[in-house]
Scaffold this active site. Structure first.
Site, PDB file in Angstrom:
ATOM      1  N   ARG A   1       0.846  -1.212   0.000  1.00 15.85           N
ATOM      2  CA  ARG A   1       0.000   0.000   0.000  1.00 15.85           C
ATOM      3  C   ARG A   1       0.873   1.250   0.000  1.00 15.85           C
ATOM      4  NH1 ARG A   1      -1.681   2.097   4.533  1.00 15.85           N
ATOM      5  NH2 ARG A   1      -2.139   0.140   5.580  1.00 15.85           N
TER       6      ARG A   1
ATOM      7  N   TYR B   1     -16.526  16.774 -15.638  1.00 18.59           N
ATOM      8  CA  TYR B   1     -16.939  15.382 -15.467  1.00 18.59           C
ATOM      9  C   TYR B   1     -17.978  15.313 -14.342  1.00 18.59           C
ATOM     10  CZ  TYR B   1     -16.680  10.415 -14.512  1.00 18.59           C
ATOM     11  OH  TYR B   1     -17.002   9.107 -14.310  1.00 18.59           O
TER      12      TYR B   1
ATOM     13  N   ASP C   1      -7.575  18.764 -15.188  1.00 23.27           N
ATOM     14  CA  ASP C   1      -7.964  17.405 -15.557  1.00 23.27           C
ATOM     15  C   ASP C   1      -7.617  17.260 -17.034  1.00 23.27           C
ATOM     16  OD1 ASP C   1      -9.264  15.122 -16.454  1.00 23.27           O
ATOM     17  OD2 ASP C   1     -10.984  15.376 -15.129  1.00 23.27           O
TER      18      ASP C   1
ATOM     19  N   LYS D   1      -8.906   6.065 -19.413  1.00 25.28           N
ATOM     20  CA  LYS D   1      -9.233   6.550 -20.752  1.00 25.28           C
ATOM     21  C   LYS D   1      -8.024   6.366 -21.682  1.00 25.28           C
ATOM     22  CE  LYS D   1     -12.925   7.488 -18.463  1.00 25.28           C
ATOM     23  NZ  LYS D   1     -13.201   8.753 -17.820  1.00 25.28           N
TER      24      LYS D   1
HETATM   25  C1  LIG Z   1     -13.609   9.250 -16.577  1.00 24.89           C
HETATM   26  C2  LIG Z   1     -13.242  10.593 -16.138  1.00 24.89           C
HETATM   27  C3  LIG Z   1     -12.989  10.880 -14.791  1.00 24.89           C
HETATM   28  C4  LIG Z   1     -13.160   9.847 -13.696  1.00 24.89           C
HETATM   29  O1  LIG Z   1     -12.268   8.780 -13.822  1.00 24.89           O
HETATM   30  P1  LIG Z   1     -12.592   7.283 -13.325  1.00 24.89           P
HETATM   31  O2  LIG Z   1     -11.356   6.544 -13.712  1.00 24.89           O
HETATM   32  O3  LIG Z   1     -13.830   6.825 -14.049  1.00 24.89           O
HETATM   33  O4  LIG Z   1     -12.828   7.346 -11.863  1.00 24.89           O
HETATM   34  C5  LIG Z   1     -12.611  12.172 -14.463  1.00 24.89           C
HETATM   35  N1  LIG Z   1     -12.470  13.133 -15.415  1.00 24.89           N
HETATM   36  C6  LIG Z   1     -12.701  12.884 -16.713  1.00 24.89           C
HETATM   37  C7  LIG Z   1     -12.556  13.988 -17.700  1.00 24.89           C
HETATM   38  C8  LIG Z   1     -13.097  11.617 -17.126  1.00 24.89           C
HETATM   39  O5  LIG Z   1     -13.355  11.395 -18.415  1.00 24.89           O
END
Ligand SMILES: *Cc1c(COP(=O)(O)O)cnc(C)c1O
Length: 376
Positions: free
Chosen positions: A47, A99, A171, A196
């Protein structure tokens, strides 16, 4: 070194024990102490640190050009860790078109923890300046935004944030470091849902935060990671690291396909409106050209005449596009976004969001052409 080279080599070394080019997956949860009580390899408990996680963090640090990275079990876990920097009692200013899970954290959990949030259209720099007249700890920017692909000026926003001693966090999930490098424009923190583009094959969930500098923020995030324990498994780290090697190839191919599809939709009379920063008609196009010189990403949103039923009908006729949420994978997806986002959604009901993959673009266009039918 250039990003294509870093993508293949950063975070990778030949395994000294076996000569294996690819790092073994280290499932061990615990690591042996030396007779003097030390941990000679630096690991004590998985961890706190794990070799596969360290390799992934080093690779992503190099790709973003940052000072250090902290990996999490999901993008959402990474987001929460970043928001914890506003504790105690801070205020976060956040892109309104963000998001939906990010907004949900701010409206629910963070409010319960005593951290307040204000949502502003960050593509409107003057609106952000007004929001920052009240004290703030963090400015959270998503650009291009989700799902309207609005473009925010990272350089201008970082100046505004720094004037009031707030951190600017980006982000960067929608662009990946291949298309947009927020540290070049003054951002302090970069977040990715590695689920993604970085994972890229729709088979692994993860998230990461990268800091521009070493210092107290990076140390606090590392402490949050090991103390709260929302860490990715060694196998998940291995999968994402494996995928990073092809990140520049995938992202450029996806982005080129998406640009062609946006042009096709934009010229089609069956479409009411297309949202894609690569189109000259897009309000953020000039800024996107400066901020994303190598391409505008693989997410394209469009609105059809009518409402939710007409949009759903187009998605229902798709054959090659899969009806599913998410983005950044090698396969193309189509999604009715408003019904996915739930009750707080600001997304127009007639909007469909596409995530474009690496298929042949003429096959994708042929599928959209038939799915649009005679006009909805
Ligand atoms: C998918 C996504 C998130 C969240 O990520 P997870 O891996 O699903 O928790 C945050 N910001 C954006 C722009 C995303 O596309």
């Amino acid at each position: 070194m250039k990003i294509e080279t870093l993508a293949v080599h950063a975070g990778r070394e030949t395994d000294p024990a076996t000569g294996a080019l690819r790092e073994p997956i280290h499932l061990s949860t615990t690591f042996e102490r030396a007779a003097d009580g030390d941990y000679p390899q630096g690991h004590n408990y998985t961890r706190n640190s794990n070799p596969n996680r360290n390799s992934l963090e080093r690779a992503i640090t190099a790709l973003e050009g940052g000072a250090g990275a902290v990996a999490f079990a999901s993008g959402s876990a990474a987001t929460l860790a970043a928001f914890s920097l506003a504790a105690p009692g801070g205020r976060i200013v956040c892109s309104a078109d963000c998001y939906h899970g990010t907004a949900k954290q701010l409206r629910g959990l963070l409010a319960d923890f005593g951290i307040s949030a204000e949502f502003v259209d960050t593509s409107d720099t003057a609106a952000v300046a007004r929001a920052l007249e009240a004290p703030a700890s963090l400015l959270w920017v998503e650009t291009p935004s989700n799902p309207l692909l609005k473009v925010s000026d990272i350089a201008a926003l970082s100046r505004l944030a720094h004037q009031c001693s707030a951190l600017l966090a980006c982000d960067n999930t929608f662009s990946s470091p291949v298309l947009q490098r927020p540290f070049d424009f003054g951002a302090d923190l970069v977040m990715h849902s590695t689920t993604k583009y970085l994972g890229g094959h729709s088979d692994v969930l993860g998230g990461v935060l990268v800091t521009r500098e070493k210092g107290p923020a990076l140390e606090r995030l590392r402490d949050f990671q090991s103390t709260t324990g929302g860490v990715p498994s060694p196998f998940d780290c291995w999968l994402v690291l494996r995928s990073l090697a092809t990140l520049p190839l995938r992202v450029r191919a996806q982005s080129a396909n998406a640009a062609a599809i946006a042009r096709f939709l934009n010229a089609d009379r069956r479409i009411e409106r297309v949202h894609y920063p690569g189109l000259e008609s897009h309000s953020g196009h000039a800024l996107a050209v400066r901020q994303m010189p190598d391409g505008f990403g693989s997410v394209v949103s469009f609105q059809v005449p009518g409402g939710a039923a007409q949009a759903m009908a187009v998605a229902a006729r798709a054959q090659l596009f899969t009806r599913a949420t998410s983005l950044g994978g090698v396969e193309s997806l189509i999604e009715h976004r408003a019904s996915m986002e739930g009750p707080h959604s600001q997304t127009p009901p007639n909007l469909l969001r596409l995530s474009i993959g690496v298929e042949n673009v003429s096959d994708l266009i042929a599928d959209l052409d038939q799915a649009l039918g005679t006009g909805s």
